[in-house]
Enzyme design. Structure first.
Site, PDB file in Angstrom:
ATOM      1  CD  GLU A 291      -3.022  -1.344   2.278  1.00 26.84           C
ATOM      2  OE1 GLU A 291      -4.054  -1.774   1.884  1.00 26.84           O
ATOM      3  OE2 GLU A 291      -2.630  -0.830   3.256  1.00 26.84           O
TER       4      GLU A 291
ATOM      5  CG  ASP B 154      -7.359  -5.788   4.826  1.00 22.50           C
ATOM      6  OD1 ASP B 154      -7.094  -5.697   6.045  1.00 22.50           O
ATOM      7  OD2 ASP B 154      -7.283  -4.764   4.257  1.00 22.50           O
TER       8      ASP B 154
ATOM      9  CD  GLU C 175      -9.939  -0.970   8.181  1.00 12.81           C
ATOM     10  OE1 GLU C 175      -8.818  -1.645   8.845  1.00 12.81           O
ATOM     11  OE2 GLU C 175      -9.735  -0.640   7.085  1.00 12.81           O
TER      12      GLU C 175
HETATM   13  C1  BDP Z   1      -6.103  -2.092   5.927  1.00 11.01           C
HETATM   14  C2  BDP Z   1      -6.497  -0.865   6.727  1.00 11.01           C
HETATM   15  C3  BDP Z   1      -5.273   0.024   6.429  1.00 11.01           C
HETATM   16  C4  BDP Z   1      -4.330  -0.454   6.937  1.00 11.01           C
HETATM   17  C5  BDP Z   1      -3.901  -1.700   6.242  1.00 11.01           C
HETATM   18  C6  BDP Z   1      -2.859  -2.700   6.835  1.00 11.01           C
HETATM   19  O1  BDP Z   1      -7.639  -0.178   5.890  1.00 11.01           O
HETATM   20  O2  BDP Z   1      -5.657   1.522   6.950  1.00 11.01           O
HETATM   21  O3  BDP Z   1      -2.997   0.253   6.752  1.00 11.01           O
HETATM   22  O4  BDP Z   1      -4.882  -2.584   6.394  1.00 11.01           O
HETATM   23  O5  BDP Z   1      -2.940  -3.454   7.725  1.00 11.01           O
HETATM   24  O6  BDP Z   1      -7.164  -2.904   6.448  1.00 11.01           O
HETATM   25  O7  BDP Z   1      -1.575  -2.453   6.879  1.00 11.01           O
END
Ligand code: BDP
Length: 701
Positions: free
Chosen positions: A291, A365, A393
């Site tokens: 990401e 996730d 979340e």
């Molecule tokens: C996702 C979240 C994000 C996190 C990412 C992670 O939306 O904010 O940075 O996981 O685990 O679920 O790195």
């Protein structure tokens, strides 16, 4: 005139009921020692020793029993193990030999009770366990307990930023006030440490995995040191998330290539600097090449090369690297659930022995339900830590009551079958499946500055459940719920039963009204608040909900069998066979693995469409059931706690309906089938649901 005003005030005071917010605000979490009328289980308390940890133990018993003097005549003795104690309390050598560094023994002998251990921290854990037994009203007559944690490193990962914003945090600002540290040692830090120690959490990462290089500057390291000093006597070690590009960002190096000698030297110096300040520093947590975060891939290096470079810097000091396996950017052409496995399995055996891979429980996730990640069990040479998300979340933020003990239990108990039946994820994580010494588990924290810490009284139970399961994954979610209820809410037996009946199915209700039958990733974009199954316009295909549900005229679901993305091939043959066929796929994962016709007949004779819709409705009914049960326990719950939960449940009711109606209406435009008779019509129009915007939803990334 004045008299008139006074009279008016008097009259209106009678008419309007002024809400009473006194009472238990939730700050004390599960440490509300006065809920139960318990006394010290002995006449005197004797804590032998004078370290800070011993003082914490004394203080804890004082808080717990105040002036309530014990009835029995003996002594409660808290002392490190000695040969004399062994003899006096009849402890066999083979029993004491089993004591690990954090373990403890509780033993009754006549009127006396002994809490013993090899270390101060073991004594602290033993003390908290005894307190738990007292406050959940366990008889202590034949007390004889020996416990060691099953997993070595039990961490909270905070996704908190330096400006106190918390990524995916729904309980207010971050509890860590970096601006005022190191001198302002807020009471909350101590209370945070106490709460964690009471459930066995022994590590913390105070900042976000989407890291900030500033954290490694001398100024910030002083702040980290201050926190580390506070939590140390509670048995908690400090770890830090690091930015892989720190050498460039902080000291202007040309590169952060892990094979570059200057870069290696930079990290070695940085590690030495940290250990100078924090001699028991735990290590680094790294999100790399995921990401948008920098990582070894930026230089054509592997994750192993990146992790090992940091591991060699930490090694002389005894530190470890938690390297996250949450990567899905390497090959956007490949279906997302496949990517972490494909990236890391070929690297098995290439990591240094102080590296542990941190794997999310499911392959996508933190969805309300996922199958276990196929990485568990697939890397015999590499220890794996499990990452669970305590913050909700994807499960309704902090306004939905969703007890995650059941989710965590499901994740731990999942049987990978990699070495035949019984090869559970828990055995991968506790190291027993492949004989790993380095073991770990991480929970993404749900704490914030709200008085009740987590934004919802019941969200406290998720923090509690994480700690308890991290300590002992053989505990059941039900048992943990029972413990938590008695310490936090009430010990009245019927009320305990009702609250259990609220908690145990609560996560399943969320699954049902958000993502039933194996659907996943249907939330709205960015903030992840509310439904967005229609979203199809985001930059990457695999960020869009339509990528995951694949609804079309024919049916719904993502075909992950050999005829589709073949994600099933990453599982052991036992599961490959089961997942290959919709009839042998567990119903709750059906649409995770299969694209099925709307009229596909399920075992119960229903069509897929009818069943899907009825699940959405069931979830909402579940919330009504929770509301009713909560009303029934009112007489046994503190008024403030009661009100907080009552209000949150009404928000949940509204939002569950919103999820249901928006989802059913949207899927209906594709399935072109009616809502089964007998079910109420959705309130509102799809167009209106689709137009809702939430630019200020909390916790955004
Ligand atoms: C996702 C979240 C994000 C996190 C990412 C992670 O939306 O904010 O940075 O996981 O685990 O679920 O790195």
């Amino acid at each position: 005139m004045r008299i008139v005003v006074c009279l008016l005030l008097l009259i209106s005071a009678r008419v309007m009921a002024v809400p009473d917010f006194s009472g238990e605000d939730g700050y004390r979490l599960w440490q509300r020692y006065d809920v139960i009328d318990a006394a010290l289980p002995a006449a005197t308390l004797k804590v032998v020793g004078h370290t800070e940890t011993h003082n914490i133990i004394r203080d804890e018993f004082r808080r717990a029993f105040a002036n309530r003097v014990g009835q029995s005549r003996g002594t409660l003795l808290v002392q490190k193990i000695t040969p004399e104690l062994q003899a006096r309390f009849n402890l066999q050598a083979d029993v004491t030999a089993q004591l690990g560094d954090e373990g403890f023994i509780l033993k009754r002998h006549g009127n006396d009770i002994l809490i013993t251990a090899k270390t101060d921290i073991g004594l602290l854990y033993g003390s908290y366990h005894l307190l738990r037994l007292v406050f959940i009203q366990q008889p202590l007559d034949s007390l004889s307990v020996l416990q060691n944690p099953k997993i070595q490193r039990r961490l909270l990962n905070h996704w908190d930023d330096l400006d106190r914003h918390t990524e995916r945090g729904y309980a207010g600002e971050s509890i860590f006030d970096w601006h005022r540290l190191p001198l302002d040692k807020d009471q909350r830090y101590y209370d945070y440490a106490r709460a964690n120690a009471s459930i066995g959490i022994n590590g913390m990462v105070p900042i976000n995995v989407n890291a900030n290089a500033l954290m490694l500057t001398p100024m910030y390291l002083q702040k980290v040191k201050a926190l580390a000093d506070i939590v140390r006597p509670y048995g908690i070690k400090m770890y830090l998330s690091i930015k892989f590009s720190s050498p460039q960002q902080l000291d202007g190096l040309d590169t952060s290539d892990p094979l570059d000698p200057q870069v290696q030297k930079w990290w070695k110096h940085k590690a030495a600097e940290i250990y100078q300040l924090i001699p028991d520093f735990g290590g680094f947590l790294v999100k790399a090449n995921s990401e948008g975060q920098p990582g070894p891939g930026d230089y054509g290096r592997t994750h192993a090369e990146g992790a090992n470079m940091l591991a060699s810097a930490l090694k002389p000091h005894g530190g470890v690297v938690f390297w996250r396996a949450f990567v899905y950017a390497n090959n956007p052409a490949k279906e997302r659930s496949l990517q972490a496995y494909d990236e890391f399995v070929p690297l098995d055996g290439k990591f240094m022995d102080n590296v542990i891979l941190q794997v999310k429980n499911g392959p996508i996730d933190f969805q309300p339900r996922e199958p276990f990640s196929p990485l568990f069990g697939a890397t015999p040479e590499t220890p794996l830590a499990m990452e669970l998300q305590i913050t909700q979340e994807y499960l309704g933020f902090s306004t939905h009551l969703a007890y995650l003990g059941t989710l965590f239990e499901e994740a731990m108990d999942a049987d990978t079958h990699v070495k035949g039946p019984g090869s559970t994820v828990a055995k991968v994580v506790d190291g027993s499946l492949y004989n790993h010494k380095l073991t770990g588990i991480a929970g993404v924290a749900n704490t914030g500055m709200q008085r009740n810490w987590t934004g919802h009284i019941f969200a406290q139970s998720n923090w509690y459940a994480f700690g308890r399961l991290a300590w002992d994954h053989t505990l059941s979610a039900k048992q943990i719920a029972n413990e938590w209820i008695k310490q936090t809410l009430t010990v009245q037996p019927e009320a305990v039963r009702q609250v259990e009946a609220i908690m145990m199915p609560s996560r399943e209700y969320v699954v049902e009204y958000m993502t039933p039958l194996g659907l996943h990733h249907l939330m709205d974009s960015g903030h992840h608040y509310g439904p967005g199954p229609w979203v199809d316009n985001l930059g990457r295909a695999d960020w869009n909900p339509v990528y995951y549900h694949r609804a079309d005229k024919q049916g719904i679901g993502l075909d992950r069998t050999a005829s589709g993305t073949d994600a099933v091939s990453q599982y052991a043959p036992y599961w490959q066979q089961k997942f290959a066929n919709p009839e042998t796929t567990p119903k709750e994962l059906l649409l995770w693995f299969h694209h099925l016709p709307w009229d596909y007949q399920l075992e119960n004779g229903e069509t897929l469409w009818n069943e899907l819709v009825s699940y959405y409705y069931r979830g909402v009914d579940g919330v009504s059931d929770m509301q009713q049960r909560w009303q029934q326990v009112k007489p046994y719950i503190d008024a403030n706690q009661f009100r907080q939960v009552e209000m949150a449940l009404s928000i949940q009711q509204q939002e569950a309906q919103w999820w249901r109606d928006a989802s059913v209406l949207y899927f209906q435009t594709i399935s072109e089938r009616p809502i089964p008779t007998g079910l109420p019509k959705p309130a509102g129009s799809l167009k209106e649901f689709q137009s809702r915007k939430f630019p200020y939803a909390p916790g955004q990334g």
